[in-house]
Scaffold this motif. Structure first.
Motif, short mmCIF file in Angstrom:
data_model
loop_
_atom_site.label_atom_id
_atom_site.label_comp_id
_atom_site.label_asym_id
_atom_site.label_seq_id
_atom_site.Cartn_x
_atom_site.Cartn_y
_atom_site.Cartn_z
N PRO A 1 0.84 -1.20 0.00
CA PRO A 1 0.00 0.00 0.00
C PRO A 1 0.88 1.25 0.00
O PRO A 1 1.95 1.27 0.61
N LYS B 1 -3.28 5.57 -2.16
CA LYS B 1 -4.24 6.52 -1.57
C LYS B 1 -3.62 7.91 -1.56
O LYS B 1 -2.45 8.07 -1.20
N ASP C 1 -8.50 10.15 -8.68
CA ASP C 1 -9.31 9.19 -9.44
C ASP C 1 -8.46 8.31 -10.37
O ASP C 1 -8.93 7.27 -10.82
N SER C 2 -7.25 8.74 -10.66
CA SER C 2 -6.40 7.98 -11.59
C SER C 2 -5.39 7.08 -10.89
O SER C 2 -4.57 6.44 -11.54
N PRO D 1 -3.73 3.91 -8.90
CA PRO D 1 -3.94 2.46 -8.84
C PRO D 1 -4.62 2.03 -7.54
O PRO D 1 -4.71 2.80 -6.58
N GLN D 2 -5.02 0.78 -7.51
CA GLN D 2 -5.84 0.24 -6.43
C GLN D 2 -5.28 0.45 -5.02
O GLN D 2 -6.00 0.84 -4.12
N HIS D 3 -4.02 0.18 -4.79
CA HIS D 3 -3.46 0.23 -3.43
C HIS D 3 -2.79 1.56 -3.11
O HIS D 3 -2.00 1.66 -2.18
#
Length: 185
Positions: free
Chosen positions: A126, A147, A140-141, A143-145
């Protein structure tokens, strides 16, 4: 525990670093932030750095009174130049009970694809990206992990601190008092 790895040269550590780490502990779900003093960043010239032990000492002085912060010389014991992917691998092996979150400034995030094994870092860890002035990141762009922290933007840099000190400026309020006293010596 959720541990934030705040890796950097801390050349020197200043109140922007401390305020950001404090914010990440209090607002972004980190139990601790480990200030990972980097001996040599492959993207920087080694000659720009203060002595490794001095930079570590300054971090230790700056964080001594806050229990959620920890100074680390972990990377001092790894091959140089140090690569984040190797540091994270070794940390996970040494401390399997912790979940490590890599803390990255938006300036470095925009260069992240240049990092050694950046895709593996992304896939396995993460990441918390904090805002830096002049380096906007679209949440919004990501990647998943990854923040984007909602932290305040701190317009202070170690380069500014070094320049001001070399010019004999009194910048005591930009540094932890113990760090300022040590640098003045």
């Amino acid at each position: 525990m959720n541990i934030g790895i705040f890796s950097g040269s801390f050349n020197p550590v200043h109140i922007g670093h401390l305020a950001l780490a404090n914010y990440l502990c209090e607002y972004e779900g980190l139990d601790e932030v480990w200030f990972m003093v980097t001996p040599h960043n492959p993207l920087k010239e080694e000659g720009e750095l203060m002595d490794d032990k001095l930079r570590l000492e300054l971090v230790q002085l700056a964080i001594a009174d806050y229990p959620k912060f920890r100074a680390s010389d972990f990377e001092f014991h790894l091959p140089r130049p140090s690569y984040t992917v190797h540091t994270l691998d070794k940390l996970k092996k040494a401390y399997p009970e912790h979940l490590f979150h890599l803390i990255v400034g938006s300036d470095n995030w925009l260069l992240f694809s240049r990092w050694y094994e950046s895709e593996r870092i992304l896939a396995e860890n993460p990441i918390i990206v904090y805002p830096r002035p002049g380096y906007p990141v679209n949440a919004d762009s990501l990647p998943q992990h990854v923040k984007l922290a909602s932290s305040p933007v701190f317009e202070i840099s170690s380069t500014f601190i070094r320049r001001a000190l070399s010019e004999g400026k009194n910048i005591r309020y930009f540094l932890h008092p113990a760090v300022y006293a040590r640098l003045k010596r």
